[in-house]
Design a protein around this motif. Structure first.
Motif, mmCIF file in Angstrom:
data_model
loop_
_atom_site.group_PDB
_atom_site.id
_atom_site.type_symbol
_atom_site.label_atom_id
_atom_site.label_comp_id
_atom_site.label_asym_id
_atom_site.label_seq_id
_atom_site.Cartn_x
_atom_site.Cartn_y
_atom_site.Cartn_z
ATOM 1 N N LEU A 109 25.973 38.650 52.790
ATOM 2 C CA LEU A 109 24.615 39.020 52.376
ATOM 3 C C LEU A 109 24.516 40.520 52.094
ATOM 4 O O LEU A 109 23.966 40.928 51.070
ATOM 5 C CB LEU A 109 23.602 38.619 53.453
ATOM 6 N N VAL A 110 25.038 41.331 52.995
ATOM 7 C CA VAL A 110 24.987 42.784 52.808
ATOM 8 C C VAL A 110 25.813 43.191 51.588
ATOM 9 O O VAL A 110 25.390 44.047 50.799
ATOM 10 C CB VAL A 110 25.459 43.511 54.087
ATOM 11 N N MET A 111 26.972 42.575 51.401
ATOM 12 C CA MET A 111 27.794 42.898 50.235
ATOM 13 C C MET A 111 27.108 42.435 48.945
ATOM 14 O O MET A 111 27.260 43.071 47.908
ATOM 15 C CB MET A 111 29.179 42.273 50.371
ATOM 16 N N GLY A 112 26.368 41.332 49.019
ATOM 17 C CA GLY A 112 25.636 40.857 47.848
ATOM 18 C C GLY A 112 24.513 41.798 47.456
ATOM 19 O O GLY A 112 24.240 42.010 46.277
ATOM 20 N N ILE A 113 23.846 42.359 48.437
ATOM 21 C CA ILE A 113 22.757 43.311 48.170
ATOM 22 C C ILE A 113 23.312 44.602 47.573
ATOM 23 O O ILE A 113 22.700 45.217 46.712
ATOM 24 C CB ILE A 113 21.971 43.621 49.465
ATOM 25 N N SER A 114 24.490 44.992 48.038
ATOM 26 C CA SER A 114 25.083 46.247 47.562
ATOM 27 C C SER A 114 25.624 46.061 46.143
ATOM 28 O O SER A 114 25.527 45.005 45.544
ATOM 29 C CB SER A 114 26.208 46.681 48.501
ATOM 30 N N ALA A 115 26.245 47.087 45.641
ATOM 31 C CA ALA A 115 26.803 47.058 44.283
ATOM 32 C C ALA A 115 28.269 46.641 44.303
ATOM 33 O O ALA A 115 29.043 47.031 43.432
ATOM 34 C CB ALA A 115 26.653 48.436 43.650
ATOM 35 N N TYR A 116 28.656 45.821 45.283
ATOM 36 C CA TYR A 116 30.050 45.397 45.402
ATOM 37 C C TYR A 116 30.417 44.513 44.213
ATOM 38 O O TYR A 116 29.639 43.669 43.778
ATOM 39 C CB TYR A 116 30.249 44.639 46.720
ATOM 40 N N ASN A 117 31.622 44.694 43.688
ATOM 41 C CA ASN A 117 32.093 43.958 42.517
ATOM 42 C C ASN A 117 32.213 42.458 42.834
ATOM 43 O O ASN A 117 32.994 42.069 43.710
ATOM 44 C CB ASN A 117 33.454 44.515 42.095
ATOM 45 N N PRO A 118 31.459 41.588 42.126
ATOM 46 C CA PRO A 118 31.504 40.141 42.405
ATOM 47 C C PRO A 118 32.882 39.514 42.203
ATOM 48 O O PRO A 118 33.275 38.628 42.969
ATOM 49 C CB PRO A 118 30.499 39.549 41.415
ATOM 50 N N PHE A 119 33.619 39.965 41.196
ATOM 51 C CA PHE A 119 34.949 39.410 40.961
ATOM 52 C C PHE A 119 35.888 39.741 42.113
ATOM 53 O O PHE A 119 36.628 38.887 42.616
ATOM 54 C CB PHE A 119 35.535 39.916 39.635
ATOM 55 N N LYS A 120 35.849 40.994 42.544
ATOM 56 C CA LYS A 120 36.685 41.426 43.663
ATOM 57 C C LYS A 120 36.314 40.650 44.923
ATOM 58 O O LYS A 120 37.188 40.206 45.671
ATOM 59 C CB LYS A 120 36.511 42.933 43.889
ATOM 60 N N TYR A 121 35.014 40.453 45.158
ATOM 61 C CA TYR A 121 34.574 39.691 46.320
ATOM 62 C C TYR A 121 35.090 38.250 46.254
ATOM 63 O O TYR A 121 35.562 37.706 47.254
ATOM 64 C CB TYR A 121 33.048 39.689 46.457
ATOM 65 N N THR A 122 35.012 37.635 45.092
ATOM 66 C CA THR A 122 35.454 36.246 44.927
ATOM 67 C C THR A 122 36.939 36.104 45.237
ATOM 68 O O THR A 122 37.349 35.186 45.959
ATOM 69 C CB THR A 122 35.146 35.754 43.502
ATOM 70 N N VAL A 123 37.743 37.004 44.713
ATOM 71 C CA VAL A 123 39.190 36.935 44.948
ATOM 72 C C VAL A 123 39.505 37.146 46.423
ATOM 73 O O VAL A 123 40.253 36.361 47.034
ATOM 74 C CB VAL A 123 39.939 37.969 44.065
ATOM 75 N N LEU A 124 38.932 38.181 47.015
ATOM 76 C CA LEU A 124 39.201 38.458 48.429
ATOM 77 C C LEU A 124 38.651 37.358 49.330
ATOM 78 O O LEU A 124 39.275 36.987 50.340
ATOM 79 C CB LEU A 124 38.620 39.816 48.824
ATOM 80 N N ASN A 125 37.500 36.813 48.972
ATOM 81 C CA ASN A 125 36.915 35.732 49.756
ATOM 82 C C ASN A 125 37.782 34.477 49.699
ATOM 83 O O ASN A 125 37.944 33.775 50.698
ATOM 84 C CB ASN A 125 35.492 35.425 49.280
ATOM 85 N N ALA A 126 38.353 34.179 48.537
ATOM 86 C CA ALA A 126 39.233 33.016 48.410
ATOM 87 C C ALA A 126 40.466 33.174 49.300
ATOM 88 O O ALA A 126 40.856 32.236 50.009
ATOM 89 C CB ALA A 126 39.651 32.826 46.954
ATOM 90 N N ILE A 127 41.045 34.354 49.278
ATOM 91 C CA ILE A 127 42.225 34.611 50.106
ATOM 92 C C ILE A 127 41.853 34.554 51.596
ATOM 93 O O ILE A 127 42.557 33.934 52.399
ATOM 94 C CB ILE A 127 42.864 35.968 49.743
ATOM 95 N N ALA A 128 40.741 35.188 51.950
ATOM 96 C CA ALA A 128 40.305 35.218 53.350
ATOM 97 C C ALA A 128 39.966 33.818 53.861
ATOM 98 O O ALA A 128 40.312 33.466 54.997
ATOM 99 C CB ALA A 128 39.098 36.133 53.502
ATOM 100 N N SER A 129 39.327 33.010 53.032
ATOM 101 C CA SER A 129 38.980 31.640 53.434
ATOM 102 C C SER A 129 40.235 30.796 53.639
ATOM 103 O O SER A 129 40.309 30.004 54.584
ATOM 104 C CB SER A 129 38.077 30.988 52.390
ATOM 105 N N ALA A 130 41.212 30.966 52.761
ATOM 106 C CA ALA A 130 42.467 30.222 52.902
ATOM 107 C C ALA A 130 43.195 30.630 54.180
ATOM 108 O O ALA A 130 43.658 29.768 54.939
ATOM 109 C CB ALA A 130 43.350 30.448 51.677
ATOM 110 N N ILE A 131 43.281 31.917 54.429
ATOM 111 C CA ILE A 131 43.951 32.396 55.641
ATOM 112 C C ILE A 131 43.213 31.908 56.886
ATOM 113 O O ILE A 131 43.833 31.440 57.849
ATOM 114 C CB ILE A 131 44.076 33.937 55.631
ATOM 115 N N TRP A 132 41.888 32.002 56.866
ATOM 116 C CA TRP A 132 41.071 31.540 57.996
ATOM 117 C C TRP A 132 41.344 30.065 58.294
ATOM 118 O O TRP A 132 41.570 29.687 59.448
ATOM 119 C CB TRP A 132 39.594 31.773 57.669
#
Length: 182
Positions: A109-132
């Motif tokens: 939520l905080v990253m969504g509110i900020s100006a964080y790059n959505p593509f970068k978030y998607t890639v890192l989130n996919a990797i983090a979810s797989a590792i988790w």
């Protein structure tokens, strides 16, 4: 019960993992050890669900900023802690947040509110979810023997505990009725 787990286990796992919780994955890993579920499907379902849930939170915050500002104001202290952690750990926080209760919902939520790059978030989130999913799934699968023996040893204790709690509730409810009549 085994048939029920085989029929509905993956659906329950998907719904629970969507919210980021790993208790269902730990239980599904133990059931995989018992042979009721397949560990590979369990890890895939939990990882995909967790990924989708985090993406939903990120994009919900990104495209509903006015609503999120109101919501974030109610949780200022937690949001300040998340922002501090984001400054300290940066993008690595996407990986860390998967394992911290109370933070795993706020980080996207905080990253969504900020100006964080959505593509970068998607890639890192996919990797983090797989590792988790792999880490929690493997640990719970490996600990399945211990978890199932613990459940087997205490299933009768749990049954009697439920009966005791129900008895106490019924008894206290009767006492309240007597007090009101007087």
């Amino acid at each position: 019960m085994e048939q029920f787990i085989q029929d509905w286990g993956y659906i329950a796992l998907f719904l629970y993992s969507f919210g980021g919780g790993f208790l269902a994955l730990a239980i599904a890993g133990a059931f995989s050890y018992a042979g009721d579920l397949n560990i590979y499907i369990t890890v895939i379902v939990a990882g995909v669900s967790n990924f989708i849930g985090s993406q939903f939170l990120f994009y919900f915050a990104k495209y509903n900023k006015s609503y999120m500002d109101e919501t974030v104001n109610k949780h200022r202290r937690k949001v300040a802690m998340v922002k501090t952690m984001l400054k300290k750990y940066g993008s690595f926080m996407i990986f860390i947040q998967k394992y911290i209760y109370g933070v795993k919902t706020l980080v996207p939520l905080v990253m969504g509110i900020s100006a964080y790059n959505p593509f970068k978030y998607t890639v890192l989130n996919a990797i983090a979810s797989a590792i988790w999913a792999i880490v929690i799934g493997y640990i719970s699968f490996t600990a399945g023997k211990l978890l199932l023996s613990f459940a087997d040893d205490f299933k009768y204790v749990g049954f009697f505990t439920v009966l005791l709690v129900l008895g106490i509730l019924v008894y206290s409810f009767k006492d309240k009725k007597k007090v009101k009549k007087q």
